[in-house]
Scaffold this motif. Structure first.
Motif, PDB file in Angstrom:
ATOM      1  N   GLU A   1       0.805  -1.221   0.000  1.00 19.69           N
ATOM      2  CA  GLU A   1       0.000   0.000   0.000  1.00 19.69           C
ATOM      3  C   GLU A   1       0.836   1.267   0.000  1.00 19.69           C
ATOM      4  O   GLU A   1       0.310   2.355   0.182  1.00 19.69           O
ATOM      5  CB  GLU A   1      -0.911   0.037   1.234  1.00 19.69           C
ATOM      6  N   GLN A   2       2.129   1.145  -0.217  1.00 18.03           N
ATOM      7  CA  GLN A   2       2.993   2.326  -0.121  1.00 18.03           C
ATOM      8  C   GLN A   2       2.488   3.448  -1.031  1.00 18.03           C
ATOM      9  O   GLN A   2       2.325   3.275  -2.229  1.00 18.03           O
ATOM     10  CB  GLN A   2       4.432   1.970  -0.498  1.00 18.03           C
ATOM     11  N   GLY A   3       2.234   4.603  -0.414  1.00 16.71           N
ATOM     12  CA  GLY A   3       1.691   5.741  -1.136  1.00 16.71           C
ATOM     13  C   GLY A   3       0.179   5.869  -1.015  1.00 16.71           C
ATOM     14  O   GLY A   3      -0.406   6.839  -1.519  1.00 16.71           O
ATOM     15  N   MET A   4      -0.483   4.922  -0.337  1.00 13.43           N
ATOM     16  CA  MET A   4      -1.946   4.910  -0.294  1.00 13.43           C
ATOM     17  C   MET A   4      -2.515   6.092   0.490  1.00 13.43           C
ATOM     18  O   MET A   4      -3.513   6.703   0.067  1.00 13.43           O
ATOM     19  CB  MET A   4      -2.440   3.599   0.318  1.00 13.43           C
ATOM     20  N   ALA A   5      -1.931   6.440   1.630  1.00  6.99           N
ATOM     21  CA  ALA A   5      -2.465   7.555   2.417  1.00  6.99           C
ATOM     22  C   ALA A   5      -2.461   8.846   1.598  1.00  6.99           C
ATOM     23  O   ALA A   5      -3.431   9.613   1.596  1.00  6.99           O
ATOM     24  CB  ALA A   5      -1.655   7.726   3.711  1.00  6.99           C
ATOM     25  N   HIS A   6      -1.359   9.078   0.886  1.00  6.70           N
ATOM     26  CA  HIS A   6      -1.252  10.258   0.030  1.00  6.70           C
ATOM     27  C   HIS A   6      -2.203  10.155  -1.163  1.00  6.70           C
ATOM     28  O   HIS A   6      -2.799  11.156  -1.593  1.00  6.70           O
ATOM     29  CB  HIS A   6       0.194  10.398  -0.449  1.00  6.70           C
ATOM     30  N   PHE A   7      -2.382   8.948  -1.689  1.00  8.45           N
ATOM     31  CA  PHE A   7      -3.292   8.736  -2.821  1.00  8.45           C
ATOM     32  C   PHE A   7      -4.736   9.050  -2.414  1.00  8.45           C
ATOM     33  O   PHE A   7      -5.492   9.658  -3.179  1.00  8.45           O
ATOM     34  CB  PHE A   7      -3.173   7.295  -3.311  1.00  8.45           C
ATOM     35  N   VAL A   8      -5.110   8.650  -1.206  1.00  8.44           N
ATOM     36  CA  VAL A   8      -6.449   8.976  -0.695  1.00  8.44           C
ATOM     37  C   VAL A   8      -6.619  10.490  -0.606  1.00  8.44           C
ATOM     38  O   VAL A   8      -7.659  11.040  -0.987  1.00  8.44           O
ATOM     39  CB  VAL A   8      -6.681   8.325   0.678  1.00  8.44           C
ATOM     40  N   GLU A   9      -5.606  11.172  -0.107  1.00 12.76           N
ATOM     41  CA  GLU A   9      -5.671  12.635   0.000  1.00 12.76           C
ATOM     42  C   GLU A   9      -5.952  13.277  -1.358  1.00 12.76           C
ATOM     43  O   GLU A   9      -6.717  14.238  -1.466  1.00 12.76           O
ATOM     44  CB  GLU A   9      -4.362  13.159   0.580  1.00 12.76           C
ATOM     45  N   HIS A  10      -5.352  12.740  -2.415  1.00 14.65           N
ATOM     46  CA  HIS A  10      -5.556  13.287  -3.755  1.00 14.65           C
ATOM     47  C   HIS A  10      -6.947  12.945  -4.307  1.00 14.65           C
ATOM     48  O   HIS A  10      -7.592  13.782  -4.948  1.00 14.65           O
ATOM     49  CB  HIS A  10      -4.506  12.735  -4.723  1.00 14.65           C
ATOM     50  N   THR A  11      -7.402  11.718  -4.069  1.00 12.59           N
ATOM     51  CA  THR A  11      -8.595  11.226  -4.755  1.00 12.59           C
ATOM     52  C   THR A  11      -9.876  11.375  -3.952  1.00 12.59           C
ATOM     53  O   THR A  11     -10.963  11.084  -4.467  1.00 12.59           O
ATOM     54  CB  THR A  11      -8.402   9.745  -5.140  1.00 12.59           C
ATOM     55  N   ILE A  12      -9.771  11.853  -2.726  1.00  7.71           N
ATOM     56  CA  ILE A  12     -10.972  12.032  -1.905  1.00  7.71           C
ATOM     57  C   ILE A  12     -11.851  13.148  -2.466  1.00  7.71           C
ATOM     58  O   ILE A  12     -13.038  13.240  -2.149  1.00  7.71           O
ATOM     59  CB  ILE A  12     -10.568  12.312  -0.437  1.00  7.71           C
ATOM     60  N   PHE A  13     -11.277  13.980  -3.343  1.00  2.00           N
ATOM     61  CA  PHE A  13     -12.026  15.069  -3.975  1.00  2.00           C
ATOM     62  C   PHE A  13     -12.637  14.674  -5.321  1.00  2.00           C
ATOM     63  O   PHE A  13     -13.187  15.521  -6.029  1.00  2.00           O
ATOM     64  CB  PHE A  13     -11.099  16.274  -4.219  1.00  2.00           C
ATOM     65  N   LYS A  14     -12.541  13.401  -5.693  1.00  2.00           N
ATOM     66  CA  LYS A  14     -12.888  13.012  -7.065  1.00  2.00           C
ATOM     67  C   LYS A  14     -14.301  12.479  -7.225  1.00  2.00           C
ATOM     68  O   LYS A  14     -14.643  11.967  -8.294  1.00  2.00           O
ATOM     69  CB  LYS A  14     -11.881  11.961  -7.556  1.00  2.00           C
ATOM     70  N   GLY A  15     -15.136  12.600  -6.229  1.00  2.00           N
ATOM     71  CA  GLY A  15     -16.525  12.194  -6.382  1.00  2.00           C
ATOM     72  C   GLY A  15     -17.080  11.533  -5.143  1.00  2.00           C
ATOM     73  O   GLY A  15     -16.394  10.756  -4.470  1.00  2.00           O
ATOM     74  N   THR A  16     -18.309  11.882  -4.806  1.00  7.81           N
ATOM     75  CA  THR A  16     -19.011  11.266  -3.683  1.00  7.81           C
ATOM     76  C   THR A  16     -20.288  10.625  -4.206  1.00  7.81           C
ATOM     77  O   THR A  16     -20.573  10.651  -5.405  1.00  7.81           O
ATOM     78  CB  THR A  16     -19.355  12.307  -2.597  1.00  7.81           C
TER      79      THR A  16
END
Length: 410
Positions: free
Chosen positions: A42-57
């Motif tokens: 999962e390396q990079g997952m926390a940062h990836f979530v930060e980027h993609t949490i704005f991509k749709g609800t």
């Protein structure tokens, strides 16, 4: 002096509020999850979530999220480090309800559509490549990778192209479902809005979210073994870092090391290392000392870049300064001036309301209380010359120091 109010919603979400003058408000969620919580794959997952949490609800597309605060002159922002992820908004006070509703939606109802994830992977890979093109930044990550050999704390926050490539919507949702629980985060609000309004809106937009138990777990830190590593790169200059593990965020000695770090290589042009390496000899453009504290350890380091022919001489001068601090007790006047300088720097930095809001959230997330500047000033004032000697001998001795150098290929 700013006063702080705190309360906890029935689902365990902690809330911290500071009423300040002015119309600008900073509001966000600070989550106790960072890169050290990731599994190997999962390396990079926390940062990836930060980027993609704005991509749709479940009720908004990325475009609607992007415009929700922008349309009223506010903005949305986020960052990730090794122990926390923060999603926050800056806006005028009359838009608090809009901001809280949006934050609740994106943090608890994001769907992470695969199409958007795939696009964002390219963005982050570009970020990784840009970072790797900057040896002055890359050396920090490489140093920590050696300092915490094999441990998640030593991994790059951005991840790798290989790990990013494999992330799916299901992987991201699984990671979020492990850590994005209300009791594992703090809602923070700083600005010209009343506590009563914050309580009302927090209950409306966050209280209905179900909570669950978060298990951070984590592997124990490996034993520290000092190292000396030289890596040849296609560079014009040598880049060098020297340091060791520091104190954790709960160790009282970190205040002494903080003061010592500032004396050595803080932002002041009169820091010892800047005077020795730049002002007196013109050997470097920049030399700085840095300190980071985590929940169970820390990092102390000094970094500089110089012509390769001057590299060894710079290291000798740095070690000489270390030796002086180990062996020569600071005089009363010198110590008093060093304290006054550090307190002044903190005071100036505290004039930035955004930094204050983020510091407030970080403090409450990890300590369960707000550690104000005034409290820090008192701890700095209490440091003695004997404290400096003791910490210098523990952290600046040749026996504990490690060195990483990027040197030009001949």
């Amino acid at each position: 002096m700013v006063s702080y109010d705190t309360f906890t919603l029935p689902n365990g979400l902690r809330v911290v509020h500071a009423l300040t003058a002015g119309r600008v408000v900073y509001c966000g969620l600070s989550v106790a999850v960072g890169s050290r919580d990731e599994a190997q794959a999962e390396q990079g997952m926390a940062h990836f979530v930060e980027h993609t949490i704005f991509k749709g609800t479940s009720k908004r597309r990325a475009w609607h999220i992007l415009n929700r605060m922008e349309n009223v002159g506010g903005d949305l922002n986020a960052y990730t480090n090794k122990e926390e992820t923060v999603i926050y908004s800056t806006f005028l006070a009359e838009h608090l309800a809009r901001a809280m509703e949006l934050l609740s939606d994106i943090v608890f109802h994001s769907v992470f559509p695969q199409k958007e994830l795939d696009k964002e992977k390219g963005v982050i890979i570009d970020e990784i490549n840009m970072y790797e093109d900057s040896p002055a930044e890359l050396i920090y990550d490489d140093f920590e990778a050696l300092l915490f050999d094999g441990h998640p704390l030593g991994r790059n926050i951005l991840g790798t192209p290989a790990t990013l490539d494999g992330f799916t919507s299901e992987d991201v949702r699984r990671f979020v479902s492990r850590y994005y629980a209300p009791s594992n985060m703090v809602l923070f609000v700083r600005g010209g809005v009343s506590l009563a309004r914050v309580k009302s809106l927090a209950m409306k937009h966050f209280a209905a979210v179900d909570d669950w138990t978060v298990n951070h777990g984590g592997s124990p830190l490996p034993d520290y073994k000092p190292f000396s590593v030289v890596r040849t790169k296609d560079l014009h200059q040598s880049h060098v870092m020297v340091g060791c593990r520091g104190y954790d965020a709960f160790d009282d000695r970190r205040t002494t090391l903080y003061l010592l770090t500032n004396i050595l290589g803080g932002p002041g042009m009169n820091s010892r290392l800047n005077v020795e390496l730049r002002e007196k000899r013109g050997l470097v453009y920049n030399v700085e000392a840095n300190l980071a504290s985590y929940k169970d350890t820390g990092v102390f380091c000094v970094a500089f870049a110089s012509d390769d022919d001057d590299c060894d001489h710079c290291l000798q001068l740095i070690r000489r300064q270390f030796r002086q601090l180990r062996e020569q007790k600071l005089g009363t006047l010198v110590l008093a001036m060093a304290k006054k300088q550090l307190i002044g720097q903190i005071g100036v930095a505290s004039d930035n309301n955004e930094n204050c809001a983020l510091d407030m959230a970080k403090s409450f997330l990890h300590y369960g209380k707000v550690n104000s500047s005034e409290k820090l000033f008192k701890r700095i004032e209490a440091v003695t010359a004997d404290d400096i000697i003791a910490v210098a001998n523990e952290k600046l001795s040749d026996e504990v120091l490690s060195v990483l150098a990027f040197r030009p290929a001949k």
